[in-house]
Design a protein around this motif. Structure first.
Motif, PDB file in Angstrom:
ATOM      1  N   ASN A  73      36.511  78.470  69.180  1.00  0.00           N
ATOM      2  CA  ASN A  73      37.715  77.717  69.549  1.00  0.00           C
ATOM      3  C   ASN A  73      37.287  76.328  69.990  1.00  0.00           C
ATOM      4  N   LEU A  74      37.845  75.339  69.329  1.00  0.00           N
ATOM      5  CA  LEU A  74      37.473  73.950  69.615  1.00  0.00           C
ATOM      6  C   LEU A  74      38.674  73.214  70.207  1.00  0.00           C
ATOM      7  N   GLY A  75      38.488  72.663  71.397  1.00  0.00           N
ATOM      8  CA  GLY A  75      39.583  71.941  72.060  1.00  0.00           C
ATOM      9  C   GLY A  75      39.298  70.449  72.084  1.00  0.00           C
ATOM     10  N   LEU A  76      40.271  69.671  71.672  1.00  0.00           N
ATOM     11  CA  LEU A  76      40.091  68.216  71.632  1.00  0.00           C
ATOM     12  C   LEU A  76      40.963  67.570  72.701  1.00  0.00           C
ATOM     13  N   ILE A  77      40.360  66.753  73.520  1.00  0.00           N
ATOM     14  CA  ILE A  77      41.137  66.019  74.519  1.00  0.00           C
ATOM     15  C   ILE A  77      41.357  64.640  73.926  1.00  0.00           C
ATOM     16  N   GLY A  78      42.527  64.457  73.321  1.00  0.00           N
ATOM     17  CA  GLY A  78      42.824  63.237  72.559  1.00  0.00           C
ATOM     18  C   GLY A  78      42.884  63.597  71.085  1.00  0.00           C
ATOM     19  N   PHE A  79      43.884  63.057  70.402  1.00  0.00           N
ATOM     20  CA  PHE A  79      44.011  63.360  68.970  1.00  0.00           C
ATOM     21  C   PHE A  79      44.321  62.092  68.197  1.00  0.00           C
ATOM     22  N   GLY A  80      43.530  61.066  68.468  1.00  0.00           N
ATOM     23  CA  GLY A  80      43.611  59.830  67.691  1.00  0.00           C
ATOM     24  C   GLY A  80      42.754  59.995  66.452  1.00  0.00           C
ATOM     25  N   ILE A 137      39.583  59.701  65.912  1.00  0.00           N
ATOM     26  CA  ILE A 137      38.341  60.494  66.069  1.00  0.00           C
ATOM     27  C   ILE A 137      38.691  61.984  66.157  1.00  0.00           C
ATOM     28  N   GLY A 138      39.678  62.310  66.978  1.00  0.00           N
ATOM     29  CA  GLY A 138      40.092  63.709  67.119  1.00  0.00           C
ATOM     30  C   GLY A 138      40.506  64.302  65.781  1.00  0.00           C
ATOM     31  N   GLN A 139      41.252  63.531  65.009  1.00  0.00           N
ATOM     32  CA  GLN A 139      41.721  64.036  63.708  1.00  0.00           C
ATOM     33  C   GLN A 139      40.559  64.261  62.738  1.00  0.00           C
ATOM     34  N   GLU A 140      39.568  63.377  62.814  1.00  0.00           N
ATOM     35  CA  GLU A 140      38.386  63.530  61.949  1.00  0.00           C
ATOM     36  C   GLU A 140      37.594  64.777  62.367  1.00  0.00           C
ATOM     37  N   ILE A 141      37.465  64.970  63.675  1.00  0.00           N
ATOM     38  CA  ILE A 141      36.755  66.170  64.164  1.00  0.00           C
ATOM     39  C   ILE A 141      37.497  67.431  63.689  1.00  0.00           C
ATOM     40  N   ALA A 142      38.827  67.400  63.790  1.00  0.00           N
ATOM     41  CA  ALA A 142      39.616  68.568  63.381  1.00  0.00           C
ATOM     42  C   ALA A 142      39.408  68.874  61.897  1.00  0.00           C
ATOM     43  N   ASN A 181      39.149  77.283  75.341  1.00  0.00           N
ATOM     44  CA  ASN A 181      38.206  76.901  74.284  1.00  0.00           C
ATOM     45  C   ASN A 181      36.724  77.135  74.601  1.00  0.00           C
ATOM     46  N   ASP A 182      35.948  77.334  73.528  1.00  0.00           N
ATOM     47  CA  ASP A 182      34.489  77.480  73.662  1.00  0.00           C
ATOM     48  C   ASP A 182      33.833  76.111  73.696  1.00  0.00           C
ATOM     49  N   ILE A 183      34.461  75.166  73.002  1.00  0.00           N
ATOM     50  CA  ILE A 183      33.884  73.822  72.898  1.00  0.00           C
ATOM     51  C   ILE A 183      34.997  72.821  73.212  1.00  0.00           C
ATOM     52  N   LEU A 184      34.720  71.895  74.110  1.00  0.00           N
ATOM     53  CA  LEU A 184      35.683  70.846  74.449  1.00  0.00           C
ATOM     54  C   LEU A 184      35.098  69.516  74.045  1.00  0.00           C
ATOM     55  N   VAL A 185      35.850  68.732  73.305  1.00  0.00           N
ATOM     56  CA  VAL A 185      35.376  67.381  72.974  1.00  0.00           C
ATOM     57  C   VAL A 185      36.340  66.366  73.579  1.00  0.00           C
ATOM     58  N   VAL A 186      35.778  65.459  74.365  1.00  0.00           N
ATOM     59  CA  VAL A 186      36.593  64.410  74.975  1.00  0.00           C
ATOM     60  C   VAL A 186      36.570  63.213  74.020  1.00  0.00           C
ATOM     61  N   CYS A 187      37.722  62.881  73.465  1.00  0.00           N
ATOM     62  CA  CYS A 187      37.768  61.784  72.473  1.00  0.00           C
ATOM     63  C   CYS A 187      39.042  60.969  72.634  1.00  0.00           C
ATOM     64  N   CYS A 188      39.429  60.756  73.899  1.00  0.00           N
ATOM     65  CA  CYS A 188      40.630  59.951  74.181  1.00  0.00           C
ATOM     66  C   CYS A 188      40.205  58.558  74.645  1.00  0.00           C
ATOM     67  N   PRO A 189      41.089  57.585  74.598  1.00  0.00           N
ATOM     68  CA  PRO A 189      40.701  56.260  75.122  1.00  0.00           C
ATOM     69  C   PRO A 189      40.543  56.286  76.641  1.00  0.00           C
ATOM     70  N   TYR A 190      39.796  55.318  77.148  1.00  0.00           N
ATOM     71  CA  TYR A 190      39.648  55.191  78.602  1.00  0.00           C
ATOM     72  C   TYR A 190      40.741  54.252  79.102  1.00  0.00           C
ATOM     73  N   THR A 191      41.638  54.793  79.925  1.00  0.00           N
ATOM     74  CA  THR A 191      42.728  53.978  80.486  1.00  0.00           C
ATOM     75  C   THR A 191      42.871  54.364  81.956  1.00  0.00           C
TER      76      THR A 191
END
Ligand code: MLT
Length: 312
Positions: A144-151, A153-158, A201-211
């Motif tokens: 299970n892969l969890g993406l924090i952010g779906f811009g 980069i997130g879409q490419e990872i998915a 999720n088993d894997i979390l990827v942080v790929c959101c902008p820094y704001t």
């Protein structure tokens, strides 16, 4: 003939862009450069080319008397005070999404490295230590892969994750039921609760902008939801994950491992580097020939269409 515009380059760029600039401008390359050094010398230049190595803020802009353009050779704009910049006549150009593939691929490299103990294996073999039985790892398949952010980069990872038969879920800054339904059609679960995403999720990827709203988004209050077998990868910005709280989770073995390509204070030591279940890389997400060449092509076009025509 008018004298050539002066360009200051303060971060690594593709050779194609450097060669092009050398032919058409007077270039100076200074990297690394401290913020103070940059502020001290910027009045001599017409164009600044940077990535994440400098801050564009009021203090900088006050000294940037002759600057006509700032070129951010990449995506992130967290180092650019766009509001302050909009009060000047300086043109701004960046290249959104050009390095999404490179960053996405780095995320998978880091997942493999953590799950297959590559850092330890490689270090030990240099001393002829063959610890095979201690190097049992995990596959990415079916995780299970969890993406924090779906811009982008997130879409490419998915997209890549589908090839690994992973189940993808994510959180975004603005959850709506319509968006969730739309993503469901693409077989991606959109959670409206970060804690649920973290626990699931088993894997979390942080790929959101820094704001302002993602500053320290991941901290002890939600890192505690991760499972002891899960890993966390940060390819966004250092400030999105509290390094202090991540250190504690890793040191207590509350999570299996973590990797980060970005740090709150880059070019400085982080206590995370001392941990055997942590892998760090020096902000190399965009450092592929392909992505830097794409960026070079876009910047050359910008220079030709916007700057060279106006000046000569
Ligand atoms: C970006 O925002 O484009 C990345 O941080 C890559 C970089 O500039 O090094």
């Amino acid at each position: 003939m008018a004298s050539k515009l002066k360009i200051l380059i303060v971060d690594p760029i593709h050779i194609k862009l450097k060669n092009y600039m050398e032919r058409n401008f007077t270039i100076t390359v200074k990297h690394p450069i401290t913020q103070q050094e940059l502020i001290n010398c910027i009045k001599k230049y017409d164009i600044l080319v940077l990535r994440s190595g400098a801050q564009i803020n009021n203090q900088f802009l006050e000294q940037a008397k002759h600057l006509r353009a700032i070129i951010r050779a990449g995506t992130g704009i967290d180092n650019i005070d766009l509001q302050a910049l909009s009060k000047t006549d300086i043109l701004f150009y960046n290249t959104p999404s050009t390095n999404s593939r490179a960053v996405a691929e780095l995320s998978f490299s880091l997942m493999h490295c953590l799950f297959r103990h590559i850092k330890r294996a490689s270090t030990e073999i240099e001393s002829n230590i063959w610890n095979k039985k201690l190097l049992m790892g995990f596959e990415l398949k079916n995780k299970n892969l969890g993406l924090i952010g779906f811009g982008s980069i997130g879409q490419e990872i998915a997209r890549i994750a589908k090839g690994y038969d992973m189940q993808v879920s994510c959180t975004v800054s603005h959850y709506t039921a319509e968006r969730a339904a739309d993503m469901k059609k693409k077989d991606i679960t959109l959670f409206d609760d970060l804690n649920v995403l973290m626990a699931f999720n088993d894997i979390l990827v942080v790929c959101c902008p820094y704001t302002e709203s993602t500053k320290n988004l991941l901290n002890k209050n939600n890192l505690c939801h991760l499972q002891p077998t899960s890993i966390l990868i940060n390819v966004a910005r250092g400030g999105v994950v509290s390094e202090q709280d991540l250190y504690q989770s890793l040191a207590n073995r509350d999570i299996y491992g973590a990797a980060s390509d970005v740090f709150e204070y880059e070019r400085q030591f982080s206590p995370l580097f001392t941990l055997d279940n942590f892998i760090g890389t020096p902000h190399i997400g965009a450092m592929t020939n392909e992505s830097q060449e794409k960026i070079a092509d876009l910047i050359i076009r910008f220079l030709e269409e916007k700057l060279l025509k106006e000046v000569y």
